[in-house]
Structure formats: C-alpha cells, structure tokens
Design a protein around this motif. Structure first.
Motif, PDB file in Angstrom:
ATOM      1  N   GLY A 184      39.733  40.342  41.818  1.00 35.15           N
ATOM      2  CA  GLY A 184      41.090  40.880  41.876  1.00 35.15           C
ATOM      3  C   GLY A 184      41.743  41.026  40.523  1.00 35.15           C
ATOM      4  O   GLY A 184      42.980  41.064  40.431  1.00 35.15           O
ATOM      5  N   ARG A 185      40.950  41.143  39.447  1.00 33.25           N
ATOM      6  CA  ARG A 185      41.474  41.258  38.077  1.00 33.25           C
ATOM      7  C   ARG A 185      40.825  42.442  37.387  1.00 33.25           C
ATOM      8  O   ARG A 185      39.661  42.776  37.645  1.00 33.25           O
ATOM      9  CB  ARG A 185      41.188  39.982  37.276  1.00 33.25           C
ATOM     10  N   ASP A 186      41.589  43.072  36.486  1.00 37.10           N
ATOM     11  CA  ASP A 186      41.046  44.182  35.720  1.00 37.10           C
ATOM     12  C   ASP A 186      40.485  43.679  34.394  1.00 37.10           C
ATOM     13  O   ASP A 186      40.353  42.465  34.177  1.00 37.10           O
ATOM     14  CB  ASP A 186      42.118  45.251  35.501  1.00 37.10           C
ATOM     15  N   GLY A 187      40.158  44.596  33.488  1.00 41.27           N
ATOM     16  CA  GLY A 187      39.587  44.200  32.199  1.00 41.27           C
ATOM     17  C   GLY A 187      40.528  43.409  31.332  1.00 41.27           C
ATOM     18  O   GLY A 187      40.087  42.629  30.480  1.00 41.27           O
ATOM     19  N   SER A 188      41.850  43.563  31.507  1.00 44.43           N
ATOM     20  CA  SER A 188      42.847  42.803  30.742  1.00 44.43           C
ATOM     21  C   SER A 188      43.302  41.550  31.458  1.00 44.43           C
ATOM     22  O   SER A 188      44.333  40.977  31.095  1.00 44.43           O
ATOM     23  CB  SER A 188      44.056  43.696  30.456  1.00 44.43           C
ATOM     24  N   ASP A 189      42.566  41.126  32.477  1.00 48.60           N
ATOM     25  CA  ASP A 189      42.874  39.922  33.257  1.00 48.60           C
ATOM     26  C   ASP A 189      44.240  40.031  33.935  1.00 48.60           C
ATOM     27  O   ASP A 189      44.935  39.040  34.109  1.00 48.60           O
ATOM     28  CB  ASP A 189      42.826  38.669  32.381  1.00 48.60           C
ATOM     29  N   ARG A 190      44.597  41.241  34.336  1.00 49.67           N
ATOM     30  CA  ARG A 190      45.808  41.437  35.112  1.00 49.67           C
ATOM     31  C   ARG A 190      45.448  41.599  36.589  1.00 49.67           C
ATOM     32  O   ARG A 190      44.390  42.121  36.931  1.00 49.67           O
ATOM     33  CB  ARG A 190      46.573  42.669  34.631  1.00 49.67           C
ATOM     34  N   LYS A 191      46.325  41.177  37.439  1.00 50.50           N
ATOM     35  CA  LYS A 191      46.071  41.263  38.874  1.00 50.50           C
ATOM     36  C   LYS A 191      46.079  42.723  39.305  1.00 50.50           C
ATOM     37  O   LYS A 191      46.954  43.497  38.926  1.00 50.50           O
ATOM     38  CB  LYS A 191      47.139  40.485  39.656  1.00 50.50           C
TER      39      LYS A 191
END
Length: 602
Positions: A69-76
């Motif tokens: 549930g996270r993208d490459g920038s560690d955002r939800k």
C-alpha cells in the motif's frame, strides 16, 4: 449506535436502457443502433487497453506494491484507482494514431487497479498455502498464525493448482509461489465505469422520472483527434418502483453491451430509516435449506425469557429451484461435451479440426446462453425471497434478521449432485437482496455463526434426535421440535437477540455477530408469528354435471371440455351463464389486433 426515528443514506443499484439519443451539439436524433455501435467502439478501446496493462503488470513486484500500500516515496496509496495508477506510473498504451481522452484513460486505470487489488489478496493467500503444502503427500500443514486461515473452498482450489504444478514440474521446490506462477492474467469484463471520470466525460441529470446521461462517444473505431469524440445525450426511463423512494443523489452509471444493446447499470443514494438493534425484542432467523432456498422462524424476548411457537415459515420458490437444477444439469452436459470435442480436436486432422472447432463454438454459445438464463432466474429468486422474508419480519414486528454466516457454511454429506446444486444456489444474492429490501423498512440483517443451528436444541442446547428422518428434529428433554429448518431458524434468531450488543461492523459487509451465546427458548402456545399469505389456486373440477334440459327445448349434445390445469386461477363464471368447461368461452372471440392493443399499454 444510531437513534431510532432518524434516516441514514444507503446506496443501491438498478438497470435501465435508453429509449432515445440526441446529439448534444446539433440536437438531432440518433438511432439506437448507431449508439450501440459507437459504445462498442469505446468499449473495445477500453477493454484492449485494460487487457494490455494487466498483462504488462502481471509480475510479483506489482502485487508486492499493492500489498504494502505504498508508492516509491513511501507514501500511502490513495483509494482512487486512477490516482494510485498515476502515482505508480502505470499508464495504458493505445494503437498508433488513436486519440483517447484522458478521462477515458482514468476509466481504464481505475478498472485495472481494482482488478489487481482484488488479486493481491489471492497472491498473499497462495504464498501462505504454498509454504504449508507438502508435495509428497499433497496436503497442507495446519496454520500456525491467524493470518494464514483462508476459506475452505479457496484452499481446495489452490491445493489442486499446487498439485498440478508439482506434477508437471516433477520436483519438490520450496520456493515461494505467487499468483503469477499458478495462473495466467485474468480476462477483464468489457465495460466502462463512468464514475471514475468527471464531468468532462459524462454528466447525469434526472427530471420527471427521466434520466439523461451526457457522454462522449467516438465517431469511428479509431478516432484520430479530439473532434472525433462527440457528446451524446442518452435518454432513459427510471423504473416505476423508484418513483416513490426518497432518492437524494444519482451516480454515474456503468456502460455495458448485451444481446439487446446498451445497458446502463446505475446507482443512487436514498434515505432509509436508521437501524437500531437494541430497541426491538423480536428477531427472525433465516436458515438456508437444501430442500428450498430458506426457512424462517421467530423468537421474542419477554420478561420471563425467550419464547417461540416453533412454527416457522418455509419459502416457496414457485418451481424456480427445479428450473435452476435443470439448467445447471444442461450447462454441465454442454461443458462435458465441449471438453470432449476439444480433446478430440487436439489430435484430429486439419479438416476435421475445423469442423470440431465450429461445433465447440456452438456449444460454448449455448452454454453462455444457459448461464445468462440462470443469472436472471437467480436474481428473480433472490429478490422474491427477500420480499417474502421482509414482509414476514415486518408483520411480526421484528427489528433484526439473523442469517447464517456464508463464509462458514459448506454443503456436504448429501451426495455429489445435491452438494453441487446447493453450492451453486443464489444464497449470496439472496442475502444481498434481503439486506436491501429489509433496510427499506428499518430492519437490520446480521450474520450469525451457523455451526450447530440444525443439530442443537434451542431450549437445552443438547443434540437433537431425528425420529422422522433428516427433515425432522425432536428434543425429548424439552419436548419440543418440528421441522429441522424451523428449529434452526429459532437458534439463529436466538443468537441474533443475544449477540446484538456485540455486533461487529465492517465496511461493505453486513453486521456480524461472532459470539455464540445460549439461553433457553421455551415453547409458547400463544401465536407469536404471523401467518404468511400464500396464494390459493382454485382447483378445476375434472367432470361437469349434465345440465337439466328445459321443457320444450331440444337437447343439444354436450361436448366435454378438455382437462384444464389444476393451477387454473380463472374466476368462476356468473350463475346466469351455463358453463360447460373450466373456462367461460366468450360469444364473439376478440381479434388478434384488439388483444395486442389491450396488452400494449399494460
């Protein structure tokens, strides 16, 4: 907890078809056949782009990202599918020279992300089951954590896939398996969910029971520019059963094509009475039966305890269950025949193979038609069942309906044919239809544990005996019993009453009661449940007495009428007329044109 007397919003769905189409720029009428063709062009663009994107993303890294549930920038990752796809860099591709608006691309990415998110759960479950799978014995080791528990039906399907894979591979590799190792990319449905876009692609307006949908459609199968996407107004009628409902919002529909043309799968939000589980003292329990779709019974809470008359209500499916069983057997026969021809075609000469492939295509078309017919009957059966049980609960003054938890319910022990027939019954659709119908009158449907409801006594909680066979239940200690399904309904209603203060609410699901509590339910001689209204059919007399001839009149030969059906519901003729059969024959038969005109406006 909600307060009684208030209303809450609830979404529901319905279908309709456009009866007229107008070009939004020139206000000229457009034929519905032309609209179907233009919609097909748009659906082909969406379906091809979606299939290509799913195939391109069919690798373990995709499911790792969705599971985290996270993208490459560690955002939800956001809930909107097209926003999550844009953040992850998932963009569909189209043929060279074809222009597709960005809002149509939103529809493609939203549907793709929704499909992959559904399969992410299967990927996690397959990895967990593969880690516990023993290729030598072909069995699973018991789970060691709560997160490793998956439904039994899903487990059996994965175990069959694992056995087939290890049989083909011929080794006992213990590497973690993924969903991409055991199955191919899924085939996506041909549809367009307009709710994923905004007003630049489609708008909706409702005035005087008429729904007007404005949507952009291509003017040719390969649009080359923006000018080849034009707005069209589709005019459809709202179903009559929605005219009196308190609808507060209309949502953008989903466009699909079937054998009749364009179909709009719409959604709306209405205001319904707020549920209050703690206010009432009467509950209805619904037990799923292998003989019919379900049976219901009522339990009432009084100052001296729980009481019930143990006289339940058995749903009458009006013969639809027999029709479904016949269609199911027909579909299975077509499937077996097509599979046999497929095996023969694999080793046949080219000219014979072409003939067999033509026969296989015909069988597949027939099987698809049988499936469509079964789906329609299941829907009709589910909503009729929901209406019957809701009326039964309303007449009894119940505020909660307890149904068996379908996730823990598995049909077995009745033979291969009956088990398969019961497993393919429309129970899930019936629960959804019952929850939808009951919410309209302020009754809440909750799921309760199903274990032991047909085997335990509602009074003493001991095992019931079967003196009259499978369908009868009796407790010699409490001296109560009757129909097995009615006794199970009493147990379900009792658990719904005792566990209503411990209800678990999960988004997108009905409230659940996971705790099994017991309290004795004594039999009450007072009538606590309503008598369900059942249609009574007038039976036709097999023989007609000879009429007494009048004096001075020649006796005419009386020709007996043909045998009529015992389900004839024609009203009896007046006493002044002489009836010589089961139906009254008019003196002057109506013409076909007048009959057609009388039926056209009904």
């Amino acid at each position: 907890m909600t307060v009684a007397g208030f209303t809450v919003p609830r979404q529901f769905s319905f279908t309709t078809r456009p009866y007229a189409a107008v070009d939004d720029a020139t206000d000229t009428s457009i034929g519905l056949d032309t609209i179907d063709l233009r919609v097909r062009w748009m659906l082909n663009l969406i379906s091809c782009a979606e299939s290509e994107l799913v195939s391109r993303l069919w690798h373990p890294a995709t499911f790792d990202v969705l599971a985290a549930g996270r993208d490459g920038s560690d955002r939800k990752l956001p809930m909107q599918g097209h926003v999550a796809a844009a953040r992850l860099g998932w963009h569909p591709s189209y043929p060279t020279g074809v222009y597709v608006p960005s809002r149509v691309t939103r529809v493609v990415t939203s549907q793709t992300v929704g499909t992959l998110r559904t399969l992410a759960y299967r990927d996690t479950a397959i990895g967990s089951l593969a880690a516990r799978f023993d290729p030598v014995t072909g069995r699973l080791a018991p789970p060691t954590a709560a997160g490793e528990c998956v439904p039994a039906g899903f487990t059996r399907g994965v175990v069959r896939q694992l056995r087939a894979r290890f049989r083909r591979a011929g080794d006992a590799s213990h590497e973690r398996l993924r969903i991409t190792d055991v199955q191919r990319p899924p085939r996506t449905s041909v549809m367009a969910r307009l709710s994923a876009a905004d007003k630049q692609l489609s708008q909706i307006a409702v005035t005087d029971a008429v729904l007007t949908l404005t949507v952009k459609l291509p003017t040719n199968p390969a649009p080359a520019g923006r000018a080849q996407w034009q707005r069209v107004r589709l005019i459809a009628a709202i179903p009559p059963h929605l005219h009196t409902r308190a609808i507060t919002d209309w949502h953008l529909p989903t466009l699909v094509l079937d054998h009749r043309g364009l179909l709009l799968r719409c959604a709306a939000t209405e205001s319904v009475p707020a549920p209050d589980l703690t206010s009432g003292s009467t509950a209805v329990g619904v037990d799923w039966s292998p003989a019919t779709l379900g049976a219901a019974a009522i339990v009432t809470e009084r100052q001296d305890g729980l009481v019930s008359d143990y006289r339940g209500f058995t749903y009458d499916d009006r013969g639809l269950g027999i029709k479904l069983a016949r269609l199911q057997a027909e579909g299975q026969h077509l499937h077996r025949k097509a599979a046999r021809l497929t095996r023969l075609a694999a080793t046949a000469p080219p000219e014979v193979r072409a003939e067999l492939e033509g026969k296989i295509a015909v069988l597949d078309a027939h099987r698809a038609a049988v499936g469509v017919k079964r789906g329609k009957i299941n829907r009709e059966l589910a909503f009729h069942f929901g209406r019957e049980v809701t009326d039964y609960a309303t007449a009894a003054g119940a505020t909660v309906i307890g149904v068996e938890d379908l996730t823990t319910l598995e049909t077995r022990g009745h033979g291969r044919v009956n088990n398969n027939r019961a497993a393919q019954s429309a129970r899930r659709k019936a629960v959804d239809a019952l929850a939808h119908t009951a919410a309209g009158v302020g009754v809440t449907v909750v799921s309760v544990p199903a274990r032991g409801t047909s085997a335990l006594c509602p009074g003493c909680n001991d095992t019931l005996s079967r003196p009259g066979g499978y369908h009868r239940a009796w407790c010699p200690r409490c001296n109560v019993g009757g129909n097995r399904d009615h006794v199970a309904g009493v147990n379900l209603a009792k658990r719904a009453l005792l566990g209503r203060s411990k209800v678990v609410h999960k988004r997108g699901k009905n409230p659940e009661i996971r705790v099994t509590a017991h309290a004795p339910v004594r039999q009450c001689r007072d009538k606590t449940s309503p008598t369900p209204s059942r249609p009574r059919h007038r039976r036709v007399r097999r023989s007609v007495p000879t009429a007494t001839p009048q004096a001075g009149v020649n006796q005419k030969k009386i020709v007996p009428a043909p045998r009529a059906s015992v389900w004839d519901t024609v009203k009896p003729a007046p006493a002044s007329h002489v009836v010589t059969g089961s139906r009254e024959v008019p003196t002057s038969p109506a013409s076909a044109a007048s009959v057609a005109d009388s039926m056209r406006f009904k």
